[in-house]
Scaffold this active site. Structure first.
Site, PDB file in Angstrom:
ATOM      1  N   CYS A 102       0.830  -1.206   0.000  1.00  0.00           N
ATOM      2  CA  CYS A 102       0.000   0.000   0.000  1.00  0.00           C
ATOM      3  C   CYS A 102       0.860   1.250   0.000  1.00  0.00           C
ATOM      4  CB  CYS A 102      -0.834   0.001   1.274  1.00  0.00           C
ATOM      5  SG  CYS A 102      -2.548   0.016   0.929  1.00  0.00           S
ATOM      6  N   ASN A 202       1.001  -8.198 -10.687  1.00  0.00           N
ATOM      7  CA  ASN A 202      -0.129  -7.284 -10.435  1.00  0.00           C
ATOM      8  C   ASN A 202       0.188  -5.894 -10.982  1.00  0.00           C
ATOM      9  OD1 ASN A 202      -0.985  -5.250  -7.720  1.00  0.00           O
ATOM     10  ND2 ASN A 202      -2.556  -6.194  -8.974  1.00  0.00           N
ATOM     11  N   ASP A 204      -2.279  -2.900 -13.465  1.00  0.00           N
ATOM     12  CA  ASP A 204      -2.772  -2.518 -14.800  1.00  0.00           C
ATOM     13  C   ASP A 204      -3.125  -3.708 -15.681  1.00  0.00           C
ATOM     14  OD1 ASP A 204      -2.310   0.011 -13.907  1.00  0.00           O
ATOM     15  OD2 ASP A 204      -0.542   0.376 -15.141  1.00  0.00           O
TER      16      ASP A 204
HETATM   17  C1  LIG Z   1      -9.284   1.360  -3.705  1.00  0.00           C
HETATM   18  C2  LIG Z   1      -8.029   0.535  -3.523  1.00  0.00           C
HETATM   19  C3  LIG Z   1      -7.780  -0.064  -2.306  1.00  0.00           C
HETATM   20  C4  LIG Z   1      -6.627  -0.845  -2.127  1.00  0.00           C
HETATM   21  N1  LIG Z   1      -6.435  -1.473  -0.931  1.00  0.00           N
HETATM   22  C5  LIG Z   1      -5.388  -2.322  -0.789  1.00  0.00           C
HETATM   23  C6  LIG Z   1      -5.244  -3.096   0.394  1.00  0.00           C
HETATM   24  O1  LIG Z   1      -6.062  -3.054   1.322  1.00  0.00           O
HETATM   25  N2  LIG Z   1      -4.151  -3.905   0.468  1.00  0.00           N
HETATM   26  C7  LIG Z   1      -3.227  -3.998  -0.537  1.00  0.00           C
HETATM   27  O2  LIG Z   1      -2.258  -4.742  -0.423  1.00  0.00           O
HETATM   28  N3  LIG Z   1      -3.353  -3.290  -1.671  1.00  0.00           N
HETATM   29  C8  LIG Z   1      -4.421  -2.474  -1.821  1.00  0.00           C
HETATM   30  N4  LIG Z   1      -4.584  -1.813  -3.007  1.00  0.00           N
HETATM   31  C9  LIG Z   1      -3.658  -2.072  -4.126  1.00  0.00           C
HETATM   32  C10 LIG Z   1      -4.204  -3.178  -5.034  1.00  0.00           C
HETATM   33  O3  LIG Z   1      -4.246  -4.421  -4.358  1.00  0.00           O
HETATM   34  C11 LIG Z   1      -3.334  -3.348  -6.308  1.00  0.00           C
HETATM   35  O4  LIG Z   1      -2.036  -3.692  -5.918  1.00  0.00           O
HETATM   36  C12 LIG Z   1      -3.264  -2.078  -7.151  1.00  0.00           C
HETATM   37  O5  LIG Z   1      -4.544  -1.489  -7.293  1.00  0.00           O
HETATM   38  C13 LIG Z   1      -2.676  -2.379  -8.548  1.00  0.00           C
HETATM   39  O6  LIG Z   1      -3.443  -3.322  -9.232  1.00  0.00           O
HETATM   40  P1  LIG Z   1      -4.526  -2.894 -10.364  1.00  0.00           P
HETATM   41  O7  LIG Z   1      -3.788  -2.048 -11.379  1.00  0.00           O
HETATM   42  O8  LIG Z   1      -5.001  -4.196 -10.932  1.00  0.00           O
HETATM   43  O9  LIG Z   1      -5.593  -2.107  -9.684  1.00  0.00           O
HETATM   44  C14 LIG Z   1      -5.711  -1.012  -3.194  1.00  0.00           C
HETATM   45  C15 LIG Z   1      -5.975  -0.392  -4.416  1.00  0.00           C
HETATM   46  C16 LIG Z   1      -7.115   0.362  -4.597  1.00  0.00           C
HETATM   47  C17 LIG Z   1      -7.381   0.991  -5.948  1.00  0.00           C
END
Ligand SMILES: Cc1cc2nc3c(=O)[nH]c(=O)nc-3n(C[C@H](O)[C@H](O)[C@H](O)COP(=O)(O)O)c2cc1C
Length: 323
Positions: A102, A202, A204
């Site tokens: 995060c 992970n 995009d």
């Molecule tokens: C609204 C939101 C909340 C997220 N909360 C967490 C979380 O609680 N724990 C975590 O490890 N990553 C969290 N992330 C990161 C996502 O797990 C992921 O790594 C990130 O969005 C990139 O992947 P994507 O491009 O498929 O969205 C969060 C992302 C978003 C957008």
């Protein structure tokens, strides 16, 4: 080859990303039905004095969910994370996932999430302590590093493997990137070549074709999808189908999408209760309306956004979907 985490063999190569405010119990059920092999919870810091809050009750409810249940814990200190991990067992965890992904600077006013990646010795202490504190698999979610000149994910991956971590998920951005720019996959490829435990790519992943390209490029064992599932959970089925058959994805029909959407909103109302459920449904309804890109989407959204009655919200949504 299928992904193995301890005794659990995952049924697909597609995982739902943990997302605070999105990957709650109703959304996890929707995504599992679409073929998600693992649906990690929203991050939790399990503190005894907060256990009776409404938020904790909802975040820590895993009753009736199929195994393996993965609970993600966050924190900044060894004892805090060990406490959360041990408590997570009492809520049904089969897997503990540690959040070092995060970008938020602080969890409970201390450096946590990807900020921890700056201190490799603390990472080692945390991982060792958590792995030793529970008798279930522990996995780690991280970023590529903390900024462009410090992409230490491969080093942390090795530390993780050596301490007994059983799977890694890597978001292809640094902490400093937050969510800007595009995710890169070279560092994920480097992580994969450094360790023998499963590595999940992970960042995009927005289509079945992109998932395949990222897997081919990085040699990762699976993909984790986050934001692209918002308003579009059937993307999980589309990716799974493409990876399993090699065929162009089997697009989900509008009729099936309608059923999934109504089922999701109804599950939110039931799980959170009428008032909170109506509020929390709004963002999902907005995402679904945006995804469906219907002509009357804007006017529907303006109207439904103000509704406070759960039955009326559901009825307007149903009318919109059938219009
Ligand atoms: C609204 C939101 C909340 C997220 N909360 C967490 C979380 O609680 N724990 C975590 O490890 N990553 C969290 N992330 C990161 C996502 O797990 C992921 O790594 C990130 O969005 C990139 O992947 P994507 O491009 O498929 O969205 C969060 C992302 C978003 C957008």
């Amino acid at each position: 080859m299928s992904i193995q985490i301890g005794d659990y063999q995952l049924k697909s190569k597609v995982l739902l990303a943990p997302m605070a405010g999105t990957s709650d119990k109703p959304f996890r059920a929707i995504c599992r039905a679409q073929g998600a092999a693992l649906t990690t919870s929203e991050m939790v810091v399990i503190q005894n004095h907060l256990l009776n809050t409404n938020k904790s009750k909802h975040r820590l409810d895993f009753t009736g969910e199929p195994t393996p249940i993965s609970i993600q814990i966050a924190g900044s200190e060894v004892e805090e994370l060990v406490h959360s991990a041990q408590k997570a067992l009492t809520f049904g965890a089969n897997i503990i996932d540690i959040n070092m992904g995060c970008p938020a600077k602080k969890v409970c006013n201390k450096a946590a999430g990807s900020a921890l990646m700056q201190d490799e010795s603390l990472v080692k202490d945390i991982l060792t302590a958590v792995v030793n504190a529970v008798d279930i698999p522990v996995t780690l979610k991280m970023r590529t590093g903390w900024n462009i000149t410090n992409k230490n994910a491969p080093t942390i991956a090795k530390i993780a493997e050596d301490t007994g971590i059983q799977m890694l998920s890597v978001h292809g951005r640094t902490r400093e990137d937050k969510y800007t720019g595009m995710a890169e996959y070279d560092t994920i490829k480097a992580v994969k070549s450094r360790v023998n435990i499963p590595v999940i790519a992970n960042g995009d992943i927005t289509s079945a074709e992109k998932a395949k390209q990222v897997l081919d490029y990085t040699s990762a064992d699976g993909v984790m999808v986050g934001r692209a599932t918002q308003g579009n959970p059937w993307i999980i089925h589309e990716i799974d189908y493409h990876l399993k058959t090699g065929k162009k994805s089997d697009n989900v029909s509008l009729n099936i999408k309608k059923q999934i959407i109504l089922d999701h909103i109804s599950q939110i109302h039931q799980f959170y209760g009428e008032k909170l459920g109506t509020q929390l449904s709004r963002k999902h309804i907005f995402w679904y309306a945006t995804h469906l890109n219907k002509e009357n989407g804007q006017s529907f959204w303006k109207k439904v956004n103000k509704i406070t009655d759960h039955k009326l919200q559901y009825q307007l949504l149903e009318e919109f979907l059938n219009s």
